[in-house]
Design a protein around this motif. Sequence first.
Motif, short mmCIF file in Angstrom:
data_model
loop_
_atom_site.label_atom_id
_atom_site.label_comp_id
_atom_site.label_asym_id
_atom_site.label_seq_id
_atom_site.Cartn_x
_atom_site.Cartn_y
_atom_site.Cartn_z
N ASP A 195 51.47 30.81 27.57
CA ASP A 195 51.85 29.98 26.46
C ASP A 195 50.81 28.80 26.19
N ASP A 255 48.97 28.59 22.58
CA ASP A 255 49.36 27.35 22.00
C ASP A 255 47.92 26.68 21.16
N PRO A 290 48.21 28.26 17.17
CA PRO A 290 49.37 27.25 17.05
C PRO A 290 50.74 27.75 16.65
N LYS A 317 53.76 27.36 19.31
CA LYS A 317 54.55 26.49 19.58
C LYS A 317 55.90 26.53 19.03
N PRO A 368 57.35 30.67 21.10
CA PRO A 368 56.54 31.23 22.32
C PRO A 368 56.69 32.59 22.78
#
Length: 384
Positions: A243, A247, A251, A254, A257
């Motif tokens: 993760d 992330d 993105p 987020k 996950p």
Amino acid sequence: MSTHPVTFFSPGENADEVERTNLLDLDREGLRAFFVELGEKPFRAEQVMKWVYHYGVTDFDEMTNISRPLRERLSEIAEIRAPQVLNCQDSADGTRKWLFAIGGGNSIECVFIPDEDRNTLCISTQVGCALDCSFCATARAGFNRNLTVSEIVGQIWMANRSLLRDHPQGERGVSNVVLMGMGEPLLNMKAVVPALKLMIDDMAFALSKRHVTVSTSGVVPKMDRLHEAVDVSLAVSLHAPNDTLRDELVPLNKSHPLDELMAACWRWLADGNRKKHIMFEYVMLDGVNDRPEHAHELVSLLGNMPAKVNLIPFNPFEGSGYRRSSEEAIQRFAKILRDRGVFAIARRTRGDDIDAACGQLAGEVEDRSKRWRKFAEPRFGERA
């Protein structure tokens, strides 16, 4: 590399200002409803679909098994209009890229990739992309809007016509379609689902459901909806095995996950059909996600899932801040996966001499997302 003239195949370009229903926007169910509303029998839909998709006819007057009054009515209220070709380029390796105008100063790109056992068309679903994966040229272009059904399937329709023109014997027609071009398909479900239905409909493009693949960055709730709506293949743009790294690269992680994403993948496979698998796309970024420890993490993440991992050499673009992993690093990564029982493919780069390789499609986007502000700041992985 070669460039073709752009004066071919512009159906509907002489239409007057009367707003017409574009029949390429309607799947079989929608087209049947359209004819019922006109007071016609539903089977008119199949008649028109055969003319449009099997014979490439765009002039209603040529649809001779339809009554003259209905042909005249259709000419008044309907049209068959695909996106207009602005440019067509051929790569030295046989890859072909089209640039399509879709109005408002925007254009999209799609790519044809011929191979020994398949001819794949990579098509777009959005003008730009609503997501902001840090290594993707499309993300840097920003986002304007979703494509319509006709703008999605029109890419296939126009590609087939162009290929037939150059190869009259039909040996180069589209056999596989991947929704891996510009955009996140699952953020345009309203148009993507009917477009997929047209791709696998025998009266339309008649593609095998196993030969139509939707790629997603992991919009988990929409993955479940897609599975319920239409039976096609799935690819997941993974790009990281944990993760923290994902992330930064993707993105969207987020919000959804990896534990949520992998659970959704298992639900996709839960119908008991062991012939099914999920393709995981993994762009190889030098020093970022290509180390042996990342490969071992990926093995643990996948567990015993029926999966294939597609290792994609990063295709550079100006200002990306990333470099492509070395061939040695890619092969080392692939060997670790294979030694641990994971099916892994190291993909060849195709079409990079015409910016048609994975992650390079950008088109022309009148950006409403102001994405440039986000990418103006230094990001994870950027290097001199």
